[in-house]
Design a protein around this motif. Structure first.
Motif, short mmCIF file in Angstrom:
data_model
loop_
_atom_site.label_atom_id
_atom_site.label_comp_id
_atom_site.label_asym_id
_atom_site.label_seq_id
_atom_site.Cartn_x
_atom_site.Cartn_y
_atom_site.Cartn_z
N VAL A 158 -61.25 23.19 -5.16
CA VAL A 158 -60.34 22.89 -4.05
C VAL A 158 -60.44 21.41 -3.69
O VAL A 158 -61.53 20.93 -3.35
N PRO A 159 -59.34 20.65 -3.75
CA PRO A 159 -59.37 19.24 -3.36
C PRO A 159 -59.81 19.07 -1.91
O PRO A 159 -59.39 19.82 -1.03
N GLN A 160 -60.64 18.04 -1.67
CA GLN A 160 -61.15 17.78 -0.33
C GLN A 160 -60.66 16.45 0.24
O GLN A 160 -60.14 16.39 1.35
N VAL A 161 -60.84 15.40 -0.49
CA VAL A 161 -60.46 14.07 -0.02
C VAL A 161 -60.10 13.22 -1.23
O VAL A 161 -60.67 13.41 -2.32
N THR A 162 -59.15 12.32 -1.07
CA THR A 162 -58.75 11.46 -2.18
C THR A 162 -58.90 9.99 -1.81
O THR A 162 -58.94 9.62 -0.63
N GLU A 163 -58.96 9.18 -2.85
CA GLU A 163 -59.12 7.75 -2.68
C GLU A 163 -57.91 7.13 -1.98
O GLU A 163 -58.05 6.23 -1.15
N LYS A 164 -56.70 7.62 -2.28
CA LYS A 164 -55.49 6.97 -1.78
C LYS A 164 -55.12 7.36 -0.36
O LYS A 164 -54.53 6.56 0.36
N ASP A 165 -55.39 8.60 0.06
CA ASP A 165 -54.97 8.98 1.42
C ASP A 165 -56.08 9.58 2.27
O ASP A 165 -55.83 10.05 3.37
N GLY A 166 -57.32 9.54 1.79
CA GLY A 166 -58.42 10.10 2.57
C GLY A 166 -58.62 9.41 3.91
O GLY A 166 -59.04 10.02 4.88
N TYR A 167 -58.29 8.11 3.95
CA TYR A 167 -58.46 7.36 5.20
C TYR A 167 -57.56 7.90 6.31
O TYR A 167 -57.90 7.81 7.49
N ILE A 168 -56.41 8.48 5.94
CA ILE A 168 -55.51 9.02 6.97
C ILE A 168 -56.20 10.19 7.68
O ILE A 168 -56.25 10.24 8.93
N TYR A 169 -56.74 11.11 6.90
CA TYR A 169 -57.44 12.26 7.48
C TYR A 169 -58.61 11.79 8.34
O TYR A 169 -58.78 12.23 9.50
N ASN A 170 -59.43 10.89 7.80
CA ASN A 170 -60.63 10.46 8.53
C ASN A 170 -60.29 9.76 9.84
O ASN A 170 -60.95 9.97 10.85
N GLU A 171 -59.27 8.92 9.82
CA GLU A 171 -58.89 8.21 11.05
C GLU A 171 -58.29 9.16 12.07
O GLU A 171 -58.57 9.06 13.28
N MET A 172 -57.48 10.11 11.62
CA MET A 172 -56.80 10.99 12.57
C MET A 172 -57.73 12.04 13.18
O MET A 172 -57.56 12.43 14.33
N ILE A 173 -58.72 12.50 12.43
CA ILE A 173 -59.64 13.47 13.02
C ILE A 173 -60.65 12.78 13.94
O ILE A 173 -61.19 13.40 14.86
N SER A 174 -60.85 11.47 13.75
CA SER A 174 -61.90 10.76 14.49
C SER A 174 -61.41 10.10 15.77
O SER A 174 -61.92 10.36 16.87
N HIS A 175 -60.42 9.21 15.65
CA HIS A 175 -60.12 8.30 16.76
C HIS A 175 -59.48 8.99 17.96
O HIS A 175 -59.68 8.55 19.10
N ILE A 176 -58.73 10.06 17.73
CA ILE A 176 -58.10 10.75 18.88
C ILE A 176 -59.18 11.25 19.84
O ILE A 176 -59.12 11.02 21.05
N GLY A 177 -60.17 11.93 19.31
CA GLY A 177 -61.25 12.44 20.16
C GLY A 177 -62.12 11.34 20.74
O GLY A 177 -62.54 11.41 21.90
N LEU A 178 -62.42 10.32 19.93
CA LEU A 178 -63.29 9.24 20.38
C LEU A 178 -62.65 8.43 21.51
O LEU A 178 -63.36 7.81 22.31
N LEU A 179 -61.31 8.43 21.57
CA LEU A 179 -60.62 7.72 22.65
C LEU A 179 -60.22 8.64 23.80
O LEU A 179 -59.98 8.17 24.91
N THR A 180 -60.15 9.96 23.54
CA THR A 180 -59.89 10.89 24.64
C THR A 180 -61.05 10.86 25.63
O THR A 180 -60.85 10.87 26.85
#
Length: 289
Positions: free
Chosen positions: A65-87
């Motif tokens: 099962v694919p988990q993270v890719t070189e080309k778009d993994g940063y999108i997932y990481n930024e979106m799961i992280s910064h929303i909560g860290l700034l809330t």
């Protein structure tokens, strides 16, 4: 390197190697053409491989099962992280369950006010392989705030009592060992682990292919938390492209968060995207009502 025929999900078609992500609950498969198989091993917990794909560059694959890719993994990481860290207006203790590639922790270290970052990943080989193929720099190793624990996140969270300001739950699909991360008991442990004004963010799946799962996540969180909000992003390598995350908060509403405080070192998210991600399409609004 193991024989290709032994790898879960990989198939030879004529002269080409493909990875097929079988999604029986969705009655479909998603195929990725593989240029090269870079790494393969079987850990205590799962089959781990790294493939160089034609479309998305390097891809981390667990049990086929694919988990993270070189080309778009940063999108997932930024979106799961910064929303909560700034809330949360002033998080000091941040924790992550899952995310063995340490992507969310690379985002959290951008906040100087954070004093402690706990990363809980059950499989130490996922962390090692991810560092080898995706994160060769020493950023995480050199940051004294980060502690990586290789243990079961569902058990680890039970030992935390009102300690965590922001918790990021980077869970895999709700099947097999990860099923416990979707249970009512797990959500209750999440609630008690958070500080009096704590915030938790959950990967909550595809709103197109698995609306039932998203609604179940929201229902179980709303039984515990006064504030529950779902937001969306686009991740090209994920089935359907559109993906959801859900925020559960004891006190702070992400709709009133100061997203203008977002760190400058991002590749995808900005203040406008953070705010707009909570604007749901009408069909999704209707389904969630």
């Amino acid at each position: 390197m193991a024989d290709d025929g032994l790898l879960t999900g990989y198939e030879k078609e004529d002269a080409e190697l493909w990875l097929w992500d079988d999604l029986p609950e969705l009655h479909m498969e998603v195929g990725y053409r593989i240029n090269r198989l870079l790494h393969f091993e079987r850990s205590k917990y799962q089959e781990i491989s790294v493939a160089e794909t034609a479309a998305f560059g390097r891809m981390l694959v667990l049990d086929g099962v694919p988990q993270v890719t070189e080309k778009d993994g940063y999108i997932y990481n930024e979106m799961i992280s910064h929303i909560g860290l700034l809330t949360h207006p002033a998080p000091q203790h941040v924790a992550m369950i899952g995310g063995g590639d340490c992507g969310p922790s690379r985002e959290a270290v951008k906040y100087p006010g954070i004093k402690q970052i706990d990363v809980v990943e059950i499989d130490p080989r996922v962390t090692t392989v991810s560092r080898m193929w995706f994160n060769p720099n020493q950023t995480l190793e050199d940051d004294p705030r980060i502690t990586i624990s290789h243990e079961d996140g569902a058990l680890w969270i039970q030992k935390q009592q009102e300690r965590i300001d922001v918790l990021l739950v980077d869970r895999s699909d709700p099947y097999g060992p990860a099923a416990v991360l979707y249970s009512r008991a797990f959500y209750k442990h999440i609630y008690t682990s958070l500080s009096y004004d704590g915030v938790a963010v959950f990967q909550s799946g595809s709103p197109f292919f698995d609306m039932k799962g998203l609604k179940r996540t929201r229902e179980r969180l709303r039984a515990l938390f006064p504030i529950v909000r779902t937001y969306l992003t686009t991740i090209p390598s994920f089935p359907g492209g559109i993906w959801s995350f859900t925020v559960a908060s004891k006190r702070h509403d992400p709709l009133t968060a100061s997203f203008d405080k977002l760190p400058l070192e991002t590749r995808y998210i900005n203040a406008s995207i953070a705010k707009a991600s909570f604007e749901l399409p009408e069909n999704i609004r209707a389904a969630l009502r």
